[in-house]
Enzyme design. Sequence first.
Site, mmCIF file in Angstrom:
data_model
loop_
_atom_site.group_PDB
_atom_site.id
_atom_site.type_symbol
_atom_site.label_atom_id
_atom_site.label_comp_id
_atom_site.label_asym_id
_atom_site.label_seq_id
_atom_site.Cartn_x
_atom_site.Cartn_y
_atom_site.Cartn_z
ATOM 1 N N ASP A 64 0.802 -1.233 0.036
ATOM 2 C CA ASP A 64 -0.035 -0.170 0.139
ATOM 3 C C ASP A 64 0.756 1.104 -0.088
ATOM 4 O O ASP A 64 0.352 2.338 -0.589
ATOM 5 C CB ASP A 64 -0.951 -0.080 1.204
ATOM 6 C CG ASP A 64 -2.033 -1.033 1.064
ATOM 7 O OD1 ASP A 64 -2.354 -1.612 -0.003
ATOM 8 O OD2 ASP A 64 -2.712 -1.213 2.168
HETATM 9 P P1 NAP Z 1 0.908 -4.232 3.107
HETATM 10 O O1 NAP Z 1 0.110 -3.193 2.103
HETATM 11 O O2 NAP Z 1 0.014 -4.829 4.095
HETATM 12 O O3 NAP Z 1 1.514 -5.090 2.123
HETATM 13 C C1 NAP Z 1 2.507 -6.155 2.760
HETATM 14 C C2 NAP Z 1 2.764 -6.928 1.266
HETATM 15 O O4 NAP Z 1 3.974 -7.679 2.152
HETATM 16 C C3 NAP Z 1 1.747 -7.878 0.924
HETATM 17 O O5 NAP Z 1 1.542 -7.369 -0.331
HETATM 18 C C4 NAP Z 1 2.569 -9.346 0.957
HETATM 19 O O6 NAP Z 1 2.377 -9.834 -0.703
HETATM 20 C C5 NAP Z 1 3.902 -9.255 1.281
HETATM 21 N N1 NAP Z 1 4.364 -9.985 2.191
HETATM 22 C C6 NAP Z 1 3.771 -10.588 3.270
HETATM 23 N N2 NAP Z 1 4.731 -11.627 3.823
HETATM 24 C C7 NAP Z 1 5.685 -11.549 3.282
HETATM 25 C C8 NAP Z 1 6.858 -12.255 3.351
HETATM 26 N N3 NAP Z 1 7.031 -13.273 4.241
HETATM 27 N N4 NAP Z 1 7.983 -12.034 2.243
HETATM 28 C C9 NAP Z 1 7.739 -11.218 1.346
HETATM 29 N N5 NAP Z 1 6.696 -10.558 1.492
HETATM 30 C C10 NAP Z 1 5.583 -10.800 2.016
HETATM 31 O O7 NAP Z 1 2.187 -3.396 3.903
HETATM 32 P P2 NAP Z 1 2.719 -1.952 3.881
HETATM 33 O O8 NAP Z 1 2.975 -1.327 2.349
HETATM 34 O O9 NAP Z 1 3.734 -2.048 4.787
HETATM 35 O O10 NAP Z 1 1.537 -0.985 4.196
HETATM 36 C C11 NAP Z 1 1.115 -1.097 5.533
HETATM 37 C C12 NAP Z 1 -0.624 -1.193 5.464
HETATM 38 O O11 NAP Z 1 -1.105 -1.217 6.815
HETATM 39 C C13 NAP Z 1 -1.163 0.470 4.984
HETATM 40 O O12 NAP Z 1 -2.272 0.215 4.437
HETATM 41 C C14 NAP Z 1 -1.316 0.981 6.447
HETATM 42 O O13 NAP Z 1 -2.357 1.918 6.405
HETATM 43 C C15 NAP Z 1 -1.876 -0.162 7.380
HETATM 44 N N6 NAP Z 1 -1.761 -0.055 8.658
HETATM 45 C C16 NAP Z 1 -0.755 0.569 9.277
HETATM 46 C C17 NAP Z 1 -0.531 0.587 10.520
HETATM 47 C C18 NAP Z 1 0.772 1.175 11.064
HETATM 48 O O14 NAP Z 1 0.554 1.528 12.334
HETATM 49 N N7 NAP Z 1 1.571 1.088 10.476
HETATM 50 C C19 NAP Z 1 -1.667 -0.021 11.465
HETATM 51 C C20 NAP Z 1 -2.673 -0.449 10.980
HETATM 52 C C21 NAP Z 1 -2.575 -0.471 9.674
HETATM 53 P P3 NAP Z 1 2.447 -11.411 -0.529
HETATM 54 O O15 NAP Z 1 1.076 -12.004 0.097
HETATM 55 O O16 NAP Z 1 2.100 -11.691 -2.262
HETATM 56 O O17 NAP Z 1 3.742 -11.889 -0.135
#
Ligand code: NAP
Length: 459
Positions: free
Chosen positions: A386
Amino acid sequence: MSLTTYFMEATYLIASILFVLALKGMSHPETARRGMFMAEGGMFMAIVGTLIGTHIMTWGWILVGLTIGSIIGIWMALFVPMTSMPQRTALSHAFGALAAALVGVGEFIIHGAEMGVVTRGALGFEVMLGALTTTGSLIAAGKLHGTIHGKPIQFRGQNAVNLLIFLAMTGSFVYFWSPSHSHRGVLHHAGRGVCLRRDASDPHRLGRHAGGYVAVEQLRWPGRGGTGFVLGNNVLIIAGTLDGFSGLILSVLMCKAMNRSITNVLFGGFGSVIAEASAESGGVMREISLDDAAMQLAFANRVIFVPGYGLATAQAQHAVRELGELLEARGVTVKYAIHPVAGRMPGHMNVLLAEANVPYSQLYEMEQINPEFPSTDVAVVIGANDVVNPDARDNPNSLIAGMPILEVDRAKSVIVLKRGQGRGFSGLENPLFFKPNTNMLYGDAKSTLSHLAQAVQHV
Ligand code: NAP
């Protein structure tokens, strides 16, 4: 004032100063560890001050609580993995809030009848907010752990139901706040029965015990959290205010980082328009071999690593540091781009990279690093989705339109490490993966990074 009271107030003063210094320390990664030690010292002083105070009724229950709490705490510290830290933190919030709500309920039961209007009002808020925080944090923990699915739970008339619950809550609050003394008198006596265990064999008094429990339930449900003020406890007032305001500031910062208003977070479901929000992706995702990726990295001048939630789940922080060091040894300039909401808790990436001893000087915040992508040879996205989705910038119809992103798509070449075609937290497709300058390197991030490091050594 007795000597004990002087001593207690002195420990509270020291605790309060330590809490303020702790927050200051935690505002920067380099001083965060010192900040944590100060917070622990502050909490220790506050506990000592409370235990030497004059309000202890029985040591037995305190020892039971301390023992059970310590066992659970030690177990959590030793066995909860770093990847589960966000849900663990949410659980701590839930229990802290529950404690505040229960203290408020206990106070009402014991002293409710003698309380003035202002104190009763503060108590009502304390219990209301405490209970709200408890249930909210439990839901958050469930979502972060995957026990409750991440999609927004929505149903027809949801806001009306929420409004009804809110009205019931405030109605109950006003009821207990009102100057009518009859019900409080009953609750008061019933509560004393529960608290002081008087004459449990008397059936009439047993009836009052039940009344006390009902009162507790009624108060728990409408009420929630401002303990310090009610108890006249200075350290609680200061710590509570610091906690409350730092939480508020953090919420505002997180909303800004996701380009969502507080009202939208409170009343809107993130996924409410998922159907119309998917990206205009199209095309194919191109895969790159490990050797080709290693070659690109080894001959690059500038490389930026972009960690996301996948780095945390794979526990790949040490592997990326090792790869980074190898590249630096070859003269490559290596930087790490940190998005404020990457991962699942504030500061998630900073904590992981600090654990792996990645130098702070190599960590760059979004505003600092974004202008550098166009002059970067390779941006390596490690389990981020994201926070690197260009739809947020380019597609006004996207669900995450306006959310600030790390603009990796502007790098000369992008290598995305992920296990497969999984989507991010928002559930949206990511057009970055289909861009001509992007290549996918599939596999668990930790093992991919280790293999890349080996391959770079052979280039
Ligand atoms: P993300 O959008 O959740 O994407 C994580 C990606 O990691 C997934 O597409 C997944 O694809 C891949 N993945 C998972 N396990 C893996 C592994 N073992 N090895 C390689 N790839 C792996 O992560 P982000 O870009 O960090 O974004 C964070 C999101 O969480 C945002 O939407 C944010 O708003 C939300 N959020 C953040 C917080 C905070 O406080 N930081 C709290 C709540 C929500 P595959 O499945 O294809 O591997």
